[in-house]
Design a protein around this motif. Structure first.
Motif, mmCIF file in Angstrom:
data_model
loop_
_atom_site.group_PDB
_atom_site.id
_atom_site.type_symbol
_atom_site.label_atom_id
_atom_site.label_comp_id
_atom_site.label_asym_id
_atom_site.label_seq_id
_atom_site.Cartn_x
_atom_site.Cartn_y
_atom_site.Cartn_z
ATOM 1 N N PRO A 208 29.763 19.477 30.876
ATOM 2 C CA PRO A 208 29.666 19.950 29.491
ATOM 3 C C PRO A 208 30.474 19.121 28.499
ATOM 4 C CG PRO A 208 30.769 21.583 30.909
ATOM 5 C CD PRO A 208 30.278 20.499 31.793
ATOM 6 N N TYR A 209 31.490 18.439 28.982
ATOM 7 C CA TYR A 209 32.288 17.563 28.117
ATOM 8 C C TYR A 209 32.937 16.521 29.018
ATOM 9 C CZ TYR A 209 36.006 20.624 29.857
ATOM 10 O OH TYR A 209 36.834 21.344 30.678
ATOM 11 N N HIS A 210 33.351 15.440 28.394
ATOM 12 C CA HIS A 210 34.012 14.374 29.145
ATOM 13 C C HIS A 210 35.334 14.917 29.699
ATOM 14 C CE1 HIS A 210 35.994 10.591 29.995
ATOM 15 N NE2 HIS A 210 34.858 9.969 29.776
ATOM 16 N N LEU A 222 45.723 15.310 23.500
ATOM 17 C CA LEU A 222 44.968 16.547 23.778
ATOM 18 C C LEU A 222 43.605 16.270 24.405
ATOM 19 C CD1 LEU A 222 45.775 18.666 20.595
ATOM 20 C CD2 LEU A 222 46.972 18.618 22.794
ATOM 21 N N HIS A 223 42.897 15.278 23.877
ATOM 22 C CA HIS A 223 41.583 14.925 24.428
ATOM 23 C C HIS A 223 41.613 13.488 24.939
ATOM 24 C CE1 HIS A 223 39.203 18.308 22.154
ATOM 25 N NE2 HIS A 223 39.982 18.763 23.116
ATOM 26 N N TYR A 224 42.569 13.192 25.781
ATOM 27 C CA TYR A 224 42.729 11.828 26.317
ATOM 28 C C TYR A 224 41.417 11.377 26.977
ATOM 29 C CZ TYR A 224 44.387 7.959 29.061
ATOM 30 O OH TYR A 224 44.528 6.713 29.606
ATOM 31 N N ILE A 240 44.560 17.963 33.987
ATOM 32 C CA ILE A 240 43.100 17.767 34.066
ATOM 33 C C ILE A 240 42.400 18.961 33.427
ATOM 34 C CG2 ILE A 240 43.219 18.375 36.549
ATOM 35 C CD1 ILE A 240 40.409 16.991 36.753
ATOM 36 N N ASP A 241 41.563 18.633 32.456
ATOM 37 C CA ASP A 241 40.740 19.622 31.743
ATOM 38 C C ASP A 241 39.299 19.221 32.031
ATOM 39 O OD1 ASP A 241 39.288 21.097 29.891
ATOM 40 O OD2 ASP A 241 40.679 20.759 28.235
ATOM 41 N N ALA A 242 38.632 19.988 32.884
ATOM 42 C CA ALA A 242 37.295 19.582 33.321
ATOM 43 C C ALA A 242 36.480 20.814 33.687
ATOM 44 C CB ALA A 242 37.396 18.647 34.524
ATOM 45 N N SER A 251 31.726 25.729 32.512
ATOM 46 C CA SER A 251 33.112 26.158 32.713
ATOM 47 C C SER A 251 33.993 25.176 31.958
ATOM 48 C CB SER A 251 33.477 26.224 34.198
ATOM 49 O OG SER A 251 33.061 25.051 34.870
ATOM 50 N N ASP A 252 35.203 25.597 31.681
ATOM 51 C CA ASP A 252 36.151 24.797 30.881
ATOM 52 C C ASP A 252 37.554 25.192 31.356
ATOM 53 O OD1 ASP A 252 37.605 23.468 28.969
ATOM 54 O OD2 ASP A 252 37.023 24.763 27.307
ATOM 55 N N ILE A 253 38.058 24.429 32.311
ATOM 56 C CA ILE A 253 39.287 24.824 33.023
ATOM 57 C C ILE A 253 40.316 23.701 32.911
ATOM 58 C CG2 ILE A 253 40.220 25.430 35.301
ATOM 59 C CD1 ILE A 253 37.403 26.416 36.062
ATOM 60 N N GLY A 333 41.962 29.138 22.072
ATOM 61 C CA GLY A 333 40.708 29.001 22.825
ATOM 62 C C GLY A 333 39.497 29.228 21.957
ATOM 63 N N HIS A 334 38.407 29.623 22.593
ATOM 64 C CA HIS A 334 37.099 29.649 21.919
ATOM 65 C C HIS A 334 36.115 30.429 22.768
ATOM 66 C CE1 HIS A 334 36.220 26.526 24.932
ATOM 67 N NE2 HIS A 334 37.402 26.033 24.623
ATOM 68 N N PHE A 335 34.951 30.700 22.193
ATOM 69 C CA PHE A 335 33.842 31.249 22.976
ATOM 70 C C PHE A 335 33.365 30.185 23.963
ATOM 71 C CE2 PHE A 335 32.118 34.383 19.543
ATOM 72 C CZ PHE A 335 32.787 35.435 20.126
ATOM 73 N N VAL A 340 30.318 24.319 25.390
ATOM 74 C CA VAL A 340 31.707 24.574 25.785
ATOM 75 C C VAL A 340 32.458 25.251 24.653
ATOM 76 C CG1 VAL A 340 32.487 22.218 25.241
ATOM 77 C CG2 VAL A 340 33.790 23.623 26.810
ATOM 78 N N HIS A 341 32.240 24.816 23.427
ATOM 79 C CA HIS A 341 32.768 25.557 22.277
ATOM 80 C C HIS A 341 31.579 26.332 21.735
ATOM 81 C CE1 HIS A 341 35.866 22.068 21.920
ATOM 82 N NE2 HIS A 341 36.246 22.977 22.789
ATOM 83 N N ASP A 342 31.361 27.508 22.280
ATOM 84 C CA ASP A 342 30.107 28.203 21.981
ATOM 85 C C ASP A 342 30.091 28.706 20.539
ATOM 86 O OD1 ASP A 342 27.573 28.704 22.851
ATOM 87 O OD2 ASP A 342 28.040 30.527 23.953
ATOM 88 N N ILE A 371 41.250 31.051 27.493
ATOM 89 C CA ILE A 371 42.655 31.278 27.116
ATOM 90 C C ILE A 371 43.404 30.042 27.597
ATOM 91 C CG2 ILE A 371 44.709 32.698 27.506
ATOM 92 C CD1 ILE A 371 42.660 34.187 25.827
ATOM 93 N N GLU A 372 43.886 29.244 26.641
ATOM 94 C CA GLU A 372 44.392 27.924 27.005
ATOM 95 C C GLU A 372 45.646 27.515 26.215
ATOM 96 O OE1 GLU A 372 41.792 24.660 25.613
ATOM 97 O OE2 GLU A 372 40.289 26.179 25.185
ATOM 98 N N PRO A 373 46.759 28.194 26.522
ATOM 99 C CA PRO A 373 47.999 27.761 25.856
ATOM 100 C C PRO A 373 48.419 26.378 26.341
ATOM 101 C CG PRO A 373 48.493 29.302 27.625
ATOM 102 C CD PRO A 373 46.992 29.260 27.512
ATOM 103 N N ILE A 410 47.112 25.117 30.394
ATOM 104 C CA ILE A 410 46.572 25.946 31.482
ATOM 105 C C ILE A 410 45.455 26.772 30.858
ATOM 106 C CG2 ILE A 410 47.092 27.745 33.175
ATOM 107 C CD1 ILE A 410 50.044 26.680 33.063
ATOM 108 N N GLU A 411 44.257 26.636 31.404
ATOM 109 C CA GLU A 411 43.082 27.210 30.739
ATOM 110 C C GLU A 411 42.187 27.932 31.735
ATOM 111 O OE1 GLU A 411 40.496 24.240 28.987
ATOM 112 O OE2 GLU A 411 39.480 25.746 27.768
ATOM 113 N N ASP A 412 41.921 29.201 31.428
ATOM 114 C CA ASP A 412 41.005 30.011 32.241
ATOM 115 C C ASP A 412 39.849 30.499 31.382
ATOM 116 O OD1 ASP A 412 42.778 29.807 34.347
ATOM 117 O OD2 ASP A 412 43.574 31.849 34.154
HETATM 118 N N1 GLY Z 1 37.854 21.038 27.046
HETATM 119 C C1 GLY Z 1 37.998 21.228 25.655
HETATM 120 C C2 GLY Z 1 38.639 22.491 25.369
HETATM 121 O O1 GLY Z 1 39.381 23.002 26.178
HETATM 122 O O2 GLY Z 1 38.406 23.121 24.386
#
Ligand code: GLY
Ligand code: MN
Ligand code: MN
Length: 430
Positions: A208-210, A222-224, A240-242, A251-253, A333-335, A340-342, A371-373, A410-412
């Protein structure tokens, strides 16, 4: 969930979409809707195209993220009609369709034309999609009020969508484990990316994203977006954000791993993880999402003091004077969904104290959020604070040392349920 149960949810999903789309069309005075899948534009001055990922509303019905030049017609009380572009072409293969129930719920026609299908004119037609592909198509293009109503149909996920998001988490969690192992084995960012792709079985171009894979100070961007092919001499941290796509759903973890022996950084990671758990527990119907964002700033203030990075300033002052924003500059975070950013996260603009917040709504059952602090050492944000009037309150030595670890996120992915939340990422062992 057994495959048969999953597939029966898909049938329900199509029925629910039919109802939701019919309501939106009626409310806005349209008799039918033609949805374009879109197509990848060519690179300027080249005979190569950009990597394609399809238009959200087309995926909403079909899940076919890689299908170009295709069209879907929705009409009240009628079976959806799908034209799939499948030319005779000895250069490229046509997509093999999965054997899934959505195809029985639609009339599927194969077409060797890239253009919109010719249709009998019957009433008022809306056409939605990338304007670049709609030039000669009859009908009203991308009417904004209808688009907003269709975005709204994506806010409360169906049971099928939640099942897809759960599977996207299950697969990505496998990738994150492999990535962490590759880092701890001394792998470079590039090798970590390969390990992630191998474990998820998904090419990065289809994700869904690089993926963001930052070792050491790269974790603070942030978006290395680059991958070093050599591991540093002294690996200290991995961020790692993947994610992956599963039947169109993302998914966006994010996970952050300290190298062995990085005790100070590991303590910060642990502190942020505890905060992240508490924030996930706040997710419930009726909660203002912006309140979770504000709670994050309070938690980061407390963590900065507890870790000895700051002293002599209380938590409130750290938030009010913008110190926490220098460490945590993005939104909580986001929807999450087909994008991925719905869509439809902001019925109102972001508040002044959270300019990058992508979601400003009250949470309701069926919404799915991240939720990604984060807590980063970003020189361009932090140095003005360190060199300003508040500078004496910071432990410069500790902060300078942490620059080499870059940062933590850390993102769930969390579903709002009737009485609380389901954390899809942790459920899958992430
Ligand atoms: N992967 C981009 C973001 O967490 O919003
Ligand atoms: Mn992410
Ligand atoms: Mn995210």
């Amino acid at each position: 969930m057994p495959e048969t149960e999953f597939l029966s949810l898909q049938t329900d999903h199509i029925q629910i979409l039919q109802q939701r789309y019919e309501q939106a069309l009626k409310a806005h005075g349209y008799d039918s809707l033609l949805i374009s899948s879109g197509a990848a534009p060519m690179r300027y001055g080249d005979d190569q195209s950009w990597q394609f990922q399809g238009y959200g509303p087309f995926l909403h019905w079909t899940g076919l993220a890689g299908q170009e030049h295709s069209w879907l017609l929705i009409r009240p009380g009628r079976t959806p009609l799908l034209w799939l572009y499948q030319p005779v072409d000895f250069w490229h293969a046509n997509l093999e369709l999965p054997d899934e129930p959505w195809q029985q719920a639609m009339e599927v026609r194969f077409s060797d034309s890239r253009g919109a299908p010719s249709m009998e004119k019957s009433g008022k037609l809306a056409v939605i999609g990338d304007p670049a592909g709609l030039a000669d198509v009859l009908g009203e293009h991308n009417p904004a009020p209808l688009l907003a109503a269709l975005d709204e149909t994506r806010v409360h996920k169906t049971a099928y969508e939640i099942a897809c998001l759960a599977r996207a988490n299950e697969i990505a969690v496998r990738g994150h484990r492999a990535a962490r192992d590759a880092f701890l084995a001394g792998g470079s960012e590039f090798e970590i990316s390969l390990a992630y792709q191998q474990a998820t079985g998904q090419r990065e171009a289809e994700a869904p994203y690089h993926s963001i894979i930052g070792v050491n100070e790269h974790a603070g961007t942030l978006h290395y977006q680059y991958y070093d092919t050599q591991a540093p001499e002294r690996p200290r941290s991995l961020l790692i954000d993947a994610g992956v796509r599963f039947r169109g759903y993302c998914s966006d973890i994010t996970r952050t791993t300290p190298a062995p022996g990085e005790r100070r950084f590991a303590a910060l990671v642990q502190g942020l993880e505890q905060l992240q758990n508490r924030l996930c527990e706040m997710v419930a119907p009726g909660v203002e999402y912006a309140a979770i964002h504000r709670k994050t700033h309070q938690g980061i203030a407390a963590l900065l003091s507890a870790a000895g990075l700051v002293s002599g300033l209380d938590d409130e002052a750290l938030v009010e004077q913008g110190v926490t924003r220098a460490f945590f500059p993005h939104g909580i975070g986001h929807f999450l969904g087909i994008q991925v950013h719905d869509v439809a996260g902001k019925l109102e603009p972001s508040p002044a104290d959270a300019p990058f917040l992508r979601l400003t709504r009250t949470l309701e059952e069926g919404m799915v959020v991240t939720i990604e602090p984060g807590l980063y050492i970003i020189s361009s944000l932090l140095d003005p604070v360190l060199n300003g009037p508040l500078g004496k309150h910071f432990d410069h030595e500790v902060i300078d040392d942490l620059r080499g670890c870059g940062g933590i996120r850390i993102e769930d992915n969390v579903v709002v349920t009737a009485d609380g939340a389901r954390n899809l990422t942790r459920e899958m062992g992430g």
